[in-house]
Design an enzyme around this catalytic site. Sequence first.
Site, PDB file in Angstrom:
ATOM      1  N   ARG A  51      11.343  10.675   3.928  1.00 26.82           N
ATOM      2  CA  ARG A  51      12.636   9.708   3.940  1.00 26.82           C
ATOM      3  C   ARG A  51      12.101   8.624   3.258  1.00 26.82           C
ATOM      4  O   ARG A  51      12.756   8.011   2.330  1.00 26.82           O
ATOM      5  CB  ARG A  51      12.751   9.077   5.392  1.00 26.82           C
ATOM      6  CG  ARG A  51      13.805   8.712   5.965  1.00 26.82           C
ATOM      7  CD  ARG A  51      13.957   8.583   7.395  1.00 26.82           C
ATOM      8  NE  ARG A  51      13.088   9.582   7.915  1.00 26.82           N
ATOM      9  CZ  ARG A  51      13.512  10.984   8.434  1.00 26.82           C
ATOM     10  NH1 ARG A  51      14.713  11.295   8.160  1.00 26.82           N
ATOM     11  NH2 ARG A  51      12.549  11.777   8.721  1.00 26.82           N
ATOM     12  N   THR A  52      10.923   8.038   3.336  1.00 26.87           N
ATOM     13  CA  THR A  52      10.666   6.829   2.628  1.00 26.87           C
ATOM     14  C   THR A  52      10.613   7.117   1.131  1.00 26.87           C
ATOM     15  O   THR A  52      10.849   6.109   0.448  1.00 26.87           O
ATOM     16  CB  THR A  52       9.238   6.303   3.232  1.00 26.87           C
ATOM     17  OG1 THR A  52       9.317   6.204   4.583  1.00 26.87           O
ATOM     18  CG2 THR A  52       8.879   4.879   2.763  1.00 26.87           C
ATOM     19  N   LYS A  80     -10.090  13.764  -6.951  1.00 30.68           N
ATOM     20  CA  LYS A  80     -11.427  14.033  -7.364  1.00 30.68           C
ATOM     21  C   LYS A  80     -12.186  12.778  -6.833  1.00 30.68           C
ATOM     22  O   LYS A  80     -13.436  12.730  -7.579  1.00 30.68           O
ATOM     23  CB  LYS A  80     -11.142  13.770  -8.915  1.00 30.68           C
ATOM     24  CG  LYS A  80     -10.464  14.998  -9.664  1.00 30.68           C
ATOM     25  CD  LYS A  80     -10.058  14.854 -11.025  1.00 30.68           C
ATOM     26  CE  LYS A  80      -9.038  15.766 -11.544  1.00 30.68           C
ATOM     27  NZ  LYS A  80      -8.246  15.021 -12.791  1.00 30.68           N
ATOM     28  N   ARG A 101       1.947   4.675  -0.277  1.00 34.62           N
ATOM     29  CA  ARG A 101       1.899   5.240   1.151  1.00 34.62           C
ATOM     30  C   ARG A 101       0.438   5.657   1.023  1.00 34.62           C
ATOM     31  O   ARG A 101       0.036   6.720   0.181  1.00 34.62           O
ATOM     32  CB  ARG A 101       2.486   6.231   1.406  1.00 34.62           C
ATOM     33  CG  ARG A 101       2.385   6.904   2.964  1.00 34.62           C
ATOM     34  CD  ARG A 101       3.390   7.531   3.496  1.00 34.62           C
ATOM     35  NE  ARG A 101       4.368   6.475   4.142  1.00 34.62           N
ATOM     36  CZ  ARG A 101       5.411   6.956   5.104  1.00 34.62           C
ATOM     37  NH1 ARG A 101       5.485   8.244   5.627  1.00 34.62           N
ATOM     38  NH2 ARG A 101       6.165   6.062   5.566  1.00 34.62           N
ATOM     39  N   HIS A 129       4.308  -0.951   8.188  1.00 29.45           N
ATOM     40  CA  HIS A 129       5.436  -0.139   7.116  1.00 29.45           C
ATOM     41  C   HIS A 129       6.523  -1.291   7.012  1.00 29.45           C
ATOM     42  O   HIS A 129       7.489  -1.239   7.878  1.00 29.45           O
ATOM     43  CB  HIS A 129       5.828   0.900   8.133  1.00 29.45           C
ATOM     44  CG  HIS A 129       6.322   1.716   7.408  1.00 29.45           C
ATOM     45  ND1 HIS A 129       6.953   1.746   6.072  1.00 29.45           N
ATOM     46  CD2 HIS A 129       7.083   3.164   7.865  1.00 29.45           C
ATOM     47  CE1 HIS A 129       7.590   2.914   5.731  1.00 29.45           C
ATOM     48  NE2 HIS A 129       7.804   3.546   6.844  1.00 29.45           N
TER      49      HIS A 129
END
Lengths: 304, 138
Positions: A51-52, A80, A101, A129
């Site tokens: 969704r985000t 890495k 995120r 958030h």
Amino acid sequence: MKHLIDILDLSPQEIMELVNKACDIIEHPAAYAHKCDGKILATLFFEPSTRTRLSFESAMLSLGGQVLGFSSANSSSAAKGESVADTIRTVSCYSDIIAMRHPKEGAPLVASMHSLVPVINAGDGGHNHPTQTLTDLLTIHKEKGRFDHLTVGFCGDLKFGRTVHSLVGAMSRYEGIKFVLVSPEELKLPRYVKEESIKKRGIPYEQSVSLEAVMPELDILYMTRVQRERFFNEEDYLRLKDSYILTPDKLQNAKEDLRILHPLPRVNEISVTVDNDPRACYFKQVQYGKYIRMALILKLLGMD
Amino acid sequence: MIIDSIQNGIVIDHITAGKAMELYRILGLDKLDCTVAILKNVASSKLGRKDIIKIDREMDLDWDLIGYVDPTITVNCIRNGQLVEKRTLKLPERITGVLTCKNPRCITSVEQELPQEFVLTDPARRVYRCRYCETQSK
């Protein structure tokens, strides 16, 4: 340069400006279709999200901009062992704004300290958030016409639910708010949120283990999912995941103008039989999420 | 017991009884090569009992750090046998490199070169939170 790491980075006045801008975008989408022509949004998703990430990408595309990025840590150089700082120094050379995120709490703040372009926190672990909170605020304003004099109920996982903590913090700044906190003992709102957001401002609140008992007084019911990914112990998750399930029966005593919000994704905490109830607005909330992100992108790019 | 007065140096006074060794360690006073006296459980009209540290050398101290360990402390700077400055301390707004975030989900748990910074969020309860993840210090 302005970033958005925590919802409290924005004053109530700035939030109102964003809400007003989002409402204008809803009314006149064509007027915004080329506002970001030639601009690039980088979506750096070090943990999965549907969704985000899509909401950010859809928001930028609807503004005429373009998007690039990755959707899991495995497909980035984090695999890495590259540091957040180095990743951001690189990506900020390729983009005009970044939505990030990350599973580690505080990673977007570190990113903002090294970025050449605005950084938006799109979720950091169980911490913040802020664009979900902006989405929740736009939904409340569209549905109730105000932020003040509301009784707001939160139900489910109030301990790990970052969206709950942020919304409590944001709503605490308005007059005439009352909070009703419904959760099992193990998932109660953390003490620090109560101390620093609610008690410090003298906001009335009550805690309950029964959703039915408090339902009649609510103007807003914010349901949350018990999130598997926030538990270290699978047994605890299985024991608590079905604590509260919202069904039409439980809504019998609710106000006619109650509004039910949920940050989604839903598992089973709201029965699908509630979806057609006019008080359910969690799918409208998804739509609002795109518009508020459009408003935010414009603001952070200085194009509002 | 008599400890000589100092001519040039620092007297850290009104330390809560029992905290002198913690302060000695955190300030890195063990690395000094001058005389350092630690007085424990000294009678005090203000505190009942207190600790005192005397450092026989002028030096820069991390005032924030001292304030964090014990905000009741007073620091007296002595030059040519005279008191030239008396400082009372308060809780610092921010402390760096002293506390470590214990939250396994914090970015500092994987990127260990990041400075460990804590911010004072509730002076009345002496609550410090990690700058990155806002977890309360233990």
